[in-house]
Scaffold this motif. Structure first.
Motif, mmCIF file in Angstrom:
data_model
loop_
_atom_site.group_PDB
_atom_site.id
_atom_site.type_symbol
_atom_site.label_atom_id
_atom_site.label_comp_id
_atom_site.label_asym_id
_atom_site.label_seq_id
_atom_site.Cartn_x
_atom_site.Cartn_y
_atom_site.Cartn_z
ATOM 1 N N ALA A 280 0.830 -1.214 0.000
ATOM 2 C CA ALA A 280 0.000 0.000 0.000
ATOM 3 C C ALA A 280 0.857 1.254 0.000
ATOM 4 O O ALA A 280 0.581 2.224 -0.734
ATOM 5 C CB ALA A 280 -0.936 -0.011 1.204
ATOM 6 N N LYS A 283 2.521 1.900 -3.358
ATOM 7 C CA LYS A 283 1.618 2.459 -4.371
ATOM 8 C C LYS A 283 1.319 3.929 -4.109
ATOM 9 O O LYS A 283 1.148 4.717 -5.059
ATOM 10 C CB LYS A 283 0.335 1.637 -4.424
ATOM 11 C CG LYS A 283 0.578 0.229 -4.976
ATOM 12 C CD LYS A 283 -0.704 -0.509 -5.309
ATOM 13 C CE LYS A 283 -0.388 -1.828 -6.004
ATOM 14 N NZ LYS A 283 -1.575 -2.571 -6.446
ATOM 15 N N SER A 284 1.269 4.325 -2.853
ATOM 16 C CA SER A 284 0.966 5.728 -2.563
ATOM 17 C C SER A 284 2.208 6.614 -2.647
ATOM 18 O O SER A 284 2.133 7.752 -3.092
ATOM 19 C CB SER A 284 0.336 5.852 -1.167
ATOM 20 O OG SER A 284 1.236 5.422 -0.168
ATOM 21 N N SER A 286 5.213 5.690 -4.265
ATOM 22 C CA SER A 286 5.812 5.478 -5.584
ATOM 23 C C SER A 286 7.319 5.760 -5.590
ATOM 24 O O SER A 286 7.803 6.625 -6.306
ATOM 25 C CB SER A 286 5.119 6.370 -6.628
ATOM 26 O OG SER A 286 5.517 5.998 -7.935
#
Length: 363
Positions: A280, A283-284, A286
């Motif tokens: 998570a 993905k946030s 990067s």
């Protein structure tokens, strides 16, 4: 006599052990706790929590060995396990008794070929018990010196005895001499913490003393920003984490601090961050680079799962994955079973490779 070449590691066996490892562990723990000889085997009731940890770690590592189908990993690390726990008061016969209970748990829990093959594995461990004892007694300490320079010896003694004021006095004096943080971490803190780990492994200090020393060093790392001016992040973004289920975080914490000083925008996740939460954050945030630190062999399967998840996810596959940590210093061959992009055996290794990535990204 069993032979490793006669053991068939099928996909069914891999999945069966993965699905039933908690049940197997529960059965073994129950039988061990109800065994009147257990206290004598482990050096007294005070070591019951350590025994339960060892059993949990064993099935986790066994799961890794089966998933990889590589029994050389098991037989390569087992002498170290024997030595480490023997030095904590465990009798060598504890392992023989435990393997017999794991064999019994497999017979009671599994069926068909899966049961037969897992039983064969434990029969092989039982047969090689005497040889494993001999190998554990032949193990040599690693290449760092047993006698540290005077300042490091002073810090080591202060950490083990819990003299926090003395520790902070040593740290402040060292930093007052214009030593940079990387020098402070790599030439003062790191060798002392390695020596503490070695002293635990050799039975020279207790788990409590090891934890006390680690807690004081964590306080030092928490005061990091009081001593330095963090530069603007110009090289890229980096996420640093310990392996899932890994509670040894000091090495990863130091690496995160040093990369931040080197011009990276660093997020540090600390110890025991579950895989789903690492994903998570990836993905946030990067990042360009993910750095994973691993200390204990039984966490290898979770690192493999994490790295494979990243490589199979189209959104994350561009991230360069670094792997490092104390485990790879002990067993560098384990690096071959993890599909990381780069294996870093030192901060300098990691920094040089990260700079290449930054140069390429910023072109």
């Amino acid at each position: 006599m069993s032979d490793i070449n006669n053991i068939i590691v099928t996909e069914s066996l891999k999945q069966t052990v993965k699905q039933n490892k908690d049940l197997l562990l529960q059965k073994v723990n129950s039988m061990m706790m109800n065994n009147s000889e257990t206290a004598a085997l482990i050096g007294g009731e005070i070591n019951i929590p350590t025994m339960l940890d060892q059993q949990r770690n064993h099935i986790a590592y066994m799961n890794t060995v089966l998933l990889l189908g590589d029994f050389s990993l098991l037989f390569h690390t087992l002498p170290w396990v024997y030595r480490a726990y023997h030095n904590q008061g465990f009798r060598y016969d504890y392992f023989l008794a435990a393997f017999k209970l794991w064999r019994l748990a497999a017979e009671q829990t599994l069926t068909g070929l899966d049961k037969e093959e897992l039983v064969k594995i434990y029969e092989l461990l039982i047969e090689k018990h005497s040889r494993t004892i001999a190998l554990s007694q032949q193990l040599q300490t690693e290449s760092w010196p047993t006698q540290l320079p005077p300042l490091q010896e002073k810090l080591l003694a202060s950490l083990i005895s819990g003299r926090q004021k003395d520790v902070f006095s040593i740290v402040n004096d060292y930093l007052a001499k214009d030593a940079d943080i990387a020098d402070f971490y790599l030439n003062l803190i790191q060798p002392v913490m390695y020596q503490i780990g070695k002293k635990w492994e050799l039975g020279e200090i207790s788990v409590a003393e090891e934890h006390l020393a680690s807690a004081i060093v964590s306080r030092i790392l928490a005061s990091f920003y009081q001593h330095v001016k963090v530069p603007d992040a110009v090289k890229g973004k980096m996420l640093i984490t310990s392996a899932p289920n890994e509670f040894h975080e000091i090495g990863a914490w130091m690496i995160a601090n040093m990369f931040e000083l080197d011009g990276w925008d660093v997020h540090y996740l600390g110890a025991n961050t579950p895989t789903k939460d690492v994903i998570a954050i990836l993905k946030s945030f990067s990042p360009d680079v993910l750095g994973i630190s691993i200390t204990m062999a039984f966490n290898l399967d979770q690192v493999i799962d994490l790295v494979n998840h990243i490589k199979e996810d189209q959104e994350l596959s561009r991230i360069t994955v670094f792997l490092g940590g104390y485990l790879l210093r002990q067993f560098p061959e384990l690096a071959t079973v993890v599909h990381a992009d780069y294996i870093a055996y030192s901060f300098e290794d990691a920094r040089n490779k990260a700079d290449e990535i930054a140069d390429h990204t910023n072109e």
